[in-house]
Enzyme design. Structure first.
Site, PDB file in Angstrom:
ATOM      1  N   GLU A 314      16.792   2.673 -19.761  1.00  0.00           N
ATOM      2  CA  GLU A 314      15.606   1.963 -20.179  1.00  0.00           C
ATOM      3  C   GLU A 314      16.351   0.904 -21.350  1.00  0.00           C
ATOM      4  OE1 GLU A 314      11.528   4.226 -19.459  1.00  0.00           O
ATOM      5  OE2 GLU A 314      12.876   4.749 -21.185  1.00  0.00           O
ATOM      6  N   CYS A 315      15.947  -0.300 -21.206  1.00  0.00           N
ATOM      7  CA  CYS A 315      16.244  -1.313 -22.296  1.00  0.00           C
ATOM      8  C   CYS A 315      17.705  -1.245 -22.675  1.00  0.00           C
ATOM      9  CB  CYS A 315      15.321  -1.176 -23.440  1.00  0.00           C
ATOM     10  SG  CYS A 315      15.312  -2.806 -24.451  1.00  0.00           S
ATOM     11  N   GLY A 316      18.017  -0.507 -23.729  1.00  0.00           N
ATOM     12  CA  GLY A 316      19.529  -0.098 -24.244  1.00  0.00           C
ATOM     13  C   GLY A 316      20.189   0.473 -23.119  1.00  0.00           C
ATOM     14  N   LEU A 318      19.789  -0.120 -20.003  1.00  0.00           N
ATOM     15  CA  LEU A 318      19.894  -1.175 -18.861  1.00  0.00           C
ATOM     16  C   LEU A 318      21.316  -1.718 -19.532  1.00  0.00           C
ATOM     17  CD1 LEU A 318      19.699  -3.376 -16.854  1.00  0.00           C
ATOM     18  CD2 LEU A 318      17.981  -4.318 -18.470  1.00  0.00           C
ATOM     19  N   THR A 415      16.153  -0.678 -16.130  1.00  0.00           N
ATOM     20  CA  THR A 415      15.005  -1.575 -16.562  1.00  0.00           C
ATOM     21  C   THR A 415      14.804  -1.989 -18.107  1.00  0.00           C
ATOM     22  OG1 THR A 415      13.166   0.014 -17.232  1.00  0.00           O
ATOM     23  CG2 THR A 415      13.803  -0.191 -14.832  1.00  0.00           C
TER      24      THR A 415
END
Length: 437
Positions: A314-316, A318, A415
């Site tokens: 998630e975010c980091g 990704l 994501t």
């Protein structure tokens, strides 16, 4: 468990310092405090945990829904729950502090900046209370905490100006020691920038803590009760260090309820544990890009993912799953190479919103056509290959390319969106992993 909501008149008014001062004062008075945060933030809760000694609960109407909000509240432990608001009391179309207070039926204690006012502080508080009726919201503004207020005449002027039905709960004195440094994405984390104990104790001494404890109320029970979750045969390795520090306590709780959990640190160069899946939460990989590139853990993770190990980022996460990460100074660092993307950091945020995604097909966290809600807040952008495969269409939010989110490769998924366990996404993840064993 009784609770109160500390709502601000605006962002930057000092809600976090007020919340930490109230937590410290309640703990000193013998109360066991359960901290909580309205909205999807990860950083303020880290400061709560540093003072209260227990994880802060996330309370967000969009991420959890009204019933999920109540379930998450009732999973807390303690005598009093102190809920720090987000932005100004009424700000936010999906999950304002006012909406959270209304859903939980908790009273609001308004944090007002009193640095340059006395009677005007009372007028501001009165306006915030009356505005609830104007917009048809059932919000009980019980009184105020005066932030950056001096004692003596200044304090008396504020207290005497308040109408009888708005209570004065004390003040937070002005102090340079009660300032938390910030960086992109918000304040520094609690473990990095804990406030001095003496300064917090002095602020706590200026609060009417027994009155604050007494004004709290207990939220209604959720319509769907909390029930034990069915365990699955799976071991999940969770990255946990300075690069991967944005995770909801409820997520880890959910993993532990249903599976075995192992923690490891890619920054420290820990080998990828013997596991059935890996979860890379968000955080600050850009601040640890040198260590991540040289440690070797991400290279090993890339090899394991190519062999079929499911990785959810998630975010980091990704960012770390991509081929490369370029920092704002132009330095390019090799990452895990799981996803066909190259990430670049920017000086301004690239997305900030509550998000809704619809699964294009069956994926690691959702069934085809299923919608999940989350939030995004990042300073990076991802350039993806033309033949990259996306798992989601964005119903609301920016995602990766404006229309899609969820890059998928092998059995892995990355994501930009953070989701809460109440979305069901982590249950799907565990079930997919267990089925693949």
């Amino acid at each position: 468990m009784k609770g109160i909501v500390l709502g601000g008149v605006s962002s930057g008014v000092g809600k976090t310092v007020a919340a930490l001062s109230v937590i410290r004062a309640l703990e000193s008075a013998g109360y066991a405090v359960q901290p909580a945060k309205a909205g999807p933030d990860f950083i303020d809760p880290s400061h709560h945990e540093a003072v209260a000694g227990r994880p802060s609960r996330t309370l967000d109407c969009w991420l959890e829904g009204k019933d999920g909000l109540r379930r998450n509240y009732h999973r807390g432990e303690g005598d009093v729950c102190v809920v720090e608001g987000v932005m100004g009391l009424y700000d936010g179309d999906c999950s304002s502090t006012a909406l959270v207070a209304e859903a939980l039926e908790l009273p609001v204690v308004l944090v007002v900046d009193a640095n340059a006012g006395m009677e005007s502080v009372a007028a501001t508080a009165l306006g915030f209370r009356e505005y609830a009726e104007t917009i048809g919201r059932d919000i009980d503004v019980a009184g105020i905490v005066a932030q950056r207020a001096h004692g003596g005449r200044h304090e008396r002027g504020i207290r005497d100006a308040l109408p009888d039905d708005l209570e004065y709960f004390g003040r937070i004195p002005p102090s340079s020691d009660l300032e938390i440094p910030d960086r992109h994405l918000g304040l520094e984390m609690g473990a990095e920038a804990a406030l001095p104990t003496d300064a917090l104790r002095a602020a706590a001494d200026s609060l009417r803590i027994e009155r604050l404890a007494a004004v709290g109320s207990e939220p209604p029970a959720p319509e769907t009760p909390i029930e034990p979750a069915e365990s699955v045969d799976a071991t999940v390795a969770v990255a946990s260090d300075g690069a991967f520090c944005f995770r909801y306590p409820a997520t880890i709780d959910r993993f532990r309820e249903r599976a075995e959990v192992i923690s490891f640190s890619p920054v420290a160069g820990d080998p990828v544990p013997d596991c059935d899946a890996v979860y890379l939460p968000g955080g600050y990989p850009e601040l640890h890009a040198d260590e991540l590139e040289s440690a070797g853990t991400l290279t090993e993770l890339g090899d394991r993912a190519a062999e079929g190990l499911p990785v959810l980022g998630e975010c980091g996460g990704l960012m770390a799953m991509s081929r490369s990460l370029t920092t704002t100074d132009g330095e390019r660092h090799a990452m895990a190479g799981i996803l066909p993307s190259d990430v670049r950091m920017h000086d301004r945020y690239q997305a900030l919103d509550h998000v809704e995604l619809e699964a294009i097909g069956r994926t690691l966290t959702a069934n085809a056509g299923e919608r999940i809600r989350g939030h995004e807040f990042h300073y990076s952008s991802a350039a993806v290959d033309d033949d990259a495969r996306f798992a989601f269409e964005t119903v609301r939010g920016d995602g990766i390319d404006g229309d899609h989110d969820g890059l998928t490769e092998y059995l892995s998924l990355g994501t930009y969106v953070h989701v809460h366990p109440e979305s069901g996404a982590f249950d799907r993840f565990l079930e997919r992993v267990a089925t693949a064993n």
